[in-house]
Design a protein around this motif. Structure first.
Motif, mmCIF file in Angstrom:
data_model
loop_
_atom_site.group_PDB
_atom_site.id
_atom_site.type_symbol
_atom_site.label_atom_id
_atom_site.label_comp_id
_atom_site.label_asym_id
_atom_site.label_seq_id
_atom_site.Cartn_x
_atom_site.Cartn_y
_atom_site.Cartn_z
ATOM 1 N N ARG A 14 0.818 -1.220 0.000
ATOM 2 C CA ARG A 14 0.000 0.000 0.000
ATOM 3 C C ARG A 14 0.852 1.269 0.000
ATOM 4 O O ARG A 14 0.474 2.275 -0.602
ATOM 5 N N GLN A 15 1.979 1.252 0.696
ATOM 6 C CA GLN A 15 2.781 2.464 0.880
ATOM 7 C C GLN A 15 4.130 2.419 0.176
ATOM 8 O O GLN A 15 4.823 3.438 0.110
ATOM 9 N N GLY A 16 4.522 1.267 -0.346
ATOM 10 C CA GLY A 16 5.831 1.135 -0.960
ATOM 11 C C GLY A 16 6.906 0.903 0.091
ATOM 12 O O GLY A 16 6.674 1.053 1.287
ATOM 13 N N PHE A 17 8.114 0.565 -0.361
ATOM 14 C CA PHE A 17 9.208 0.294 0.564
ATOM 15 C C PHE A 17 10.533 0.331 -0.194
ATOM 16 O O PHE A 17 10.569 0.394 -1.426
ATOM 17 N N VAL A 18 11.626 0.299 0.553
ATOM 18 C CA VAL A 18 12.962 0.271 -0.036
ATOM 19 C C VAL A 18 13.481 -1.162 0.032
ATOM 20 O O VAL A 18 13.498 -1.783 1.099
ATOM 21 N N TRP A 21 16.388 0.137 -3.779
ATOM 22 C CA TRP A 21 15.385 0.641 -4.712
ATOM 23 C C TRP A 21 14.105 1.007 -3.964
ATOM 24 O O TRP A 21 13.605 0.210 -3.165
ATOM 25 N N GLN A 22 13.586 2.199 -4.223
ATOM 26 C CA GLN A 22 12.279 2.581 -3.705
ATOM 27 C C GLN A 22 11.226 2.019 -4.650
ATOM 28 O O GLN A 22 11.126 2.429 -5.807
ATOM 29 N N VAL A 23 10.456 1.052 -4.168
ATOM 30 C CA VAL A 23 9.459 0.375 -4.988
ATOM 31 C C VAL A 23 8.077 0.851 -4.570
ATOM 32 O O VAL A 23 7.726 0.820 -3.383
ATOM 33 N N ASP A 24 7.295 1.284 -5.542
ATOM 34 C CA ASP A 24 5.903 1.686 -5.321
ATOM 35 C C ASP A 24 5.033 0.934 -6.313
ATOM 36 O O ASP A 24 5.346 0.878 -7.512
ATOM 37 N N PHE A 25 3.949 0.368 -5.805
ATOM 38 C CA PHE A 25 3.080 -0.458 -6.633
ATOM 39 C C PHE A 25 1.841 0.311 -7.076
ATOM 40 O O PHE A 25 1.195 0.988 -6.281
ATOM 41 N N GLU A 26 1.517 0.161 -8.348
ATOM 42 C CA GLU A 26 0.245 0.654 -8.874
ATOM 43 C C GLU A 26 -0.827 -0.420 -8.730
ATOM 44 O O GLU A 26 -1.970 -0.137 -8.355
ATOM 45 N N HIS A 27 -0.446 -1.666 -9.033
ATOM 46 C CA HIS A 27 -1.343 -2.805 -8.883
ATOM 47 C C HIS A 27 -0.544 -4.006 -8.377
ATOM 48 O O HIS A 27 0.601 -4.213 -8.791
ATOM 49 N N VAL A 28 -1.156 -4.771 -7.503
ATOM 50 C CA VAL A 28 -0.614 -6.067 -7.095
ATOM 51 C C VAL A 28 -1.774 -7.054 -7.154
ATOM 52 O O VAL A 28 -2.590 -7.130 -6.239
ATOM 53 N N TYR A 29 -1.846 -7.757 -8.269
ATOM 54 C CA TYR A 29 -2.939 -8.699 -8.469
ATOM 55 C C TYR A 29 -2.532 -10.088 -7.983
ATOM 56 O O TYR A 29 -1.446 -10.581 -8.306
ATOM 57 N N SER A 37 -1.419 -15.021 -15.353
ATOM 58 C CA SER A 37 -0.550 -14.963 -14.178
ATOM 59 C C SER A 37 -1.299 -15.419 -12.933
ATOM 60 O O SER A 37 -2.520 -15.287 -12.836
ATOM 61 N N THR A 38 -0.550 -15.934 -11.973
ATOM 62 C CA THR A 38 -1.095 -16.134 -10.633
ATOM 63 C C THR A 38 -0.910 -14.874 -9.801
ATOM 64 O O THR A 38 -1.718 -14.550 -8.938
ATOM 65 N N ILE A 39 0.186 -14.143 -10.067
ATOM 66 C CA ILE A 39 0.513 -12.886 -9.395
ATOM 67 C C ILE A 39 1.025 -11.923 -10.457
ATOM 68 O O ILE A 39 1.856 -12.302 -11.292
ATOM 69 N N LEU A 40 0.564 -10.679 -10.435
ATOM 70 C CA LEU A 40 1.036 -9.665 -11.370
ATOM 71 C C LEU A 40 1.377 -8.401 -10.593
ATOM 72 O O LEU A 40 0.529 -7.845 -9.893
ATOM 73 N N LEU A 41 2.629 -7.958 -10.708
ATOM 74 C CA LEU A 41 3.109 -6.767 -10.017
ATOM 75 C C LEU A 41 3.327 -5.658 -11.039
ATOM 76 O O LEU A 41 4.089 -5.819 -12.000
ATOM 77 N N VAL A 42 2.684 -4.512 -10.824
ATOM 78 C CA VAL A 42 2.812 -3.360 -11.716
ATOM 79 C C VAL A 42 3.197 -2.154 -10.865
ATOM 80 O O VAL A 42 2.514 -1.826 -9.888
ATOM 81 N N GLY A 43 4.308 -1.504 -11.224
ATOM 82 C CA GLY A 43 4.725 -0.362 -10.424
ATOM 83 C C GLY A 43 5.980 0.281 -10.947
ATOM 84 O O GLY A 43 6.367 0.090 -12.109
ATOM 85 N N THR A 44 6.625 1.045 -10.071
ATOM 86 C CA THR A 44 7.815 1.818 -10.431
ATOM 87 C C THR A 44 8.875 1.630 -9.350
ATOM 88 O O THR A 44 8.566 1.608 -8.158
ATOM 89 N N ALA A 45 10.120 1.498 -9.789
ATOM 90 C CA ALA A 45 11.253 1.425 -8.864
ATOM 91 C C ALA A 45 12.236 2.539 -9.208
ATOM 92 O O ALA A 45 12.515 2.789 -10.386
#
Length: 296
Positions: free
Chosen positions: A61-65, A70-78, A158-166
Motif C-alpha cells: 500500500r505504501q511502498g518500501f525500499v 530501490w524505492q518500490v511503489d506499486f500501482e497494482h498487485v494482483y 498470471s497467478t501474481i502480477l506486479l505493476v509499479g515503479t522502482a
C-alpha cells in the motif's frame, strides 16, 4: 504462456516445510490453547458471518525500499485466489509439523478463482474484503488457499502480477512482472496484535497475508537477516530493463536471469503466503526448497 519445468502445480501433497517470517514470540503467545477453543465455541451456537480479507500490508500500500536500495511503489498487485477454506480444527493445526489437518468444521470462502488487487484503495486502505459467508460458531484456526493462473481480467496468464515503479540514484524502472507459479498453502492460527477467526455470533475475520518483502528484501532489516539473504532484491530485474521499462513473465525471467537467481525467485514467491505473521505449510514440489525466515 510457456511453463518452466521447475514450476509446480498445486497438488494434494502436504510437505513438512512451513513458510513464515517473524513473529515467533507472538506465535507462541497468541495461538489459542485447546482450552480457549473449547470455552469459546458453546457461547454462540447460532453462528454468524465469516469475512475473508486479503492483505498485502504496507509494503504494497505504501511502498518500501528493497534490500539493494530501490524505492518500490506499486500501482497494482494482483493475486488470483482460489479454493479458500477456513477450518475449525481439533487439535489445533501446526503448519510446522507433518501432522494432517483434522477439521471439525469447514467453510468454503472462495470456490472459483477470484482476482484481487492488493494495492487498491491507496496507502491508508484497509485490507481488501474478498467475501463473506455464513458460518457456524467457533474458532477458525486454520486456512487453506491456492494461487492459480487467471484466465481472464487484468492478470490473465498470471497467478501474481506486479505493476509499479522502482527508483534508485536517479534511475527509474517501470515494471510489469507476471508470475505464473501455482501454489497452495495450508496455514495455522492467525498471528498478530489481535486474534482473528473467533466467531461468536455477529462477524469474525480470517486473513490471507502476502509478504512481498520475501521477493525484494527490506532495507530496514539487517543485511545478513535471513529475509534479505534469501530475497532476490530489485537489481536483477533492473538489469533486464530496456529504456526504463521491464515487462516480463516467468518464461522470460527463466531465460534472462542467472539460474541461481531464478531459483531464488521461485523460492521467494513460494514464501509469500502467511496468516498475519503466522506460518503456512507450502504444498507441492517447492515445499522441499528452503524459504526465507526472519528472526525479527
Amino acid at each position: 504462456m510457456e511453463k518452466s519445468a521447475l514450476l509446480v502445480g498445486v497438488g494434494l501433497l502436504v510437505a513438512t516445510t512451513a513458510v513464515g517470517c517473524g513473529g515467533q514470540d507472538i506465535a507462541e503467545t497468541e495461538t489459542p490453547t485447546e482450552t480457549d477453543t473449547q470455552a469459546q465455541a458453546p457461547n454462540a451456537a447460532e453462528g454468524g458471518t465469516l469475512e475473508l480479507v486479503a492483505n498485502g500490508e504496507d509494503f504494497v500500500r505504501q511502498g518500501f525500499v528493497t534490500k539493494d536500495g530501490w524505492q518500490v511503489d506499486f500501482e497494482h498487485v494482483y493475486v488470483n485466489l482460489s479454493n479458500v477454506t477456513a477450518y475449525q480444527t481439533d487439535p489445533a493445526f501446526d503448519p510446522d509439523s507433518s501432522e494432517e489437518l483434522q477439521a471439525t468444521e469447514e467453510v468454503t470462502l472462495v470456490a472459483q478463482p477470484q482476482t484481487i488487487d492488493l494495492a487498491e484503495g491507496g496507502e491508508d486502505a484497509a485490507p481488501i474484503t474478498v467475501t463473506t459467508e455464513t458460518a457456524p460458531a467457533g474458532t477458525y484456526n486454520a486456512l487453506h488457499w491456492e494461487f492459480v493462473e487467471a484466465d481472464q481480467g487484468p492478470a490473465e496468464g498470471s497467478t501474481i502480477l506486479l505493476v509499479g515503479t522502482a527508483e534508485k540514484e536517479g534511475q527509474t524502472v517501470d515494471f510489469n512482472l507476471g508470475f505464473d507459479q501455482p501454489l497452495g498453502y495450508t496455514c495455522g492460527q492467525y498471528v498478530g496484535a489481535e486474534r482473528k477467526g473467533i466467531l461468536q455470533g455477529g462477524e469474525a475475520e480470517v486473513e490471507t497475508t502476502f509478504h512481498f518483502d520475501h521477493i525484494f528484501g527490506d532495507a530496514e532489516a539487517p543485511t545478513d537477516d535471513p529475509l534479505n539473504t534469501a530475497a532476490v532484491g530489485f537489481d536483477p530485474f533492473a538489469n533486464l530493463a530496456e529504456e526504463g521499462t521491464l515487462t516480463a513473465d516467468m518464461a522470460t525471467l527463466e531465460q534472462q536471469l542467472p539460474s541461481d537467481q531464478y531459483q531464488t525467485l521461485q523460492q521467494a514467491i513460494a514464501g509469500l503466503g502467511h496468516v498475519g505473521e503466522g506460518h503456512c505449510r507450502l504444498e507441492g514440489d517447492l515445499a522441499q526448497a528452503d524459504t526465507p525466515h526472519s528472526e525479527e
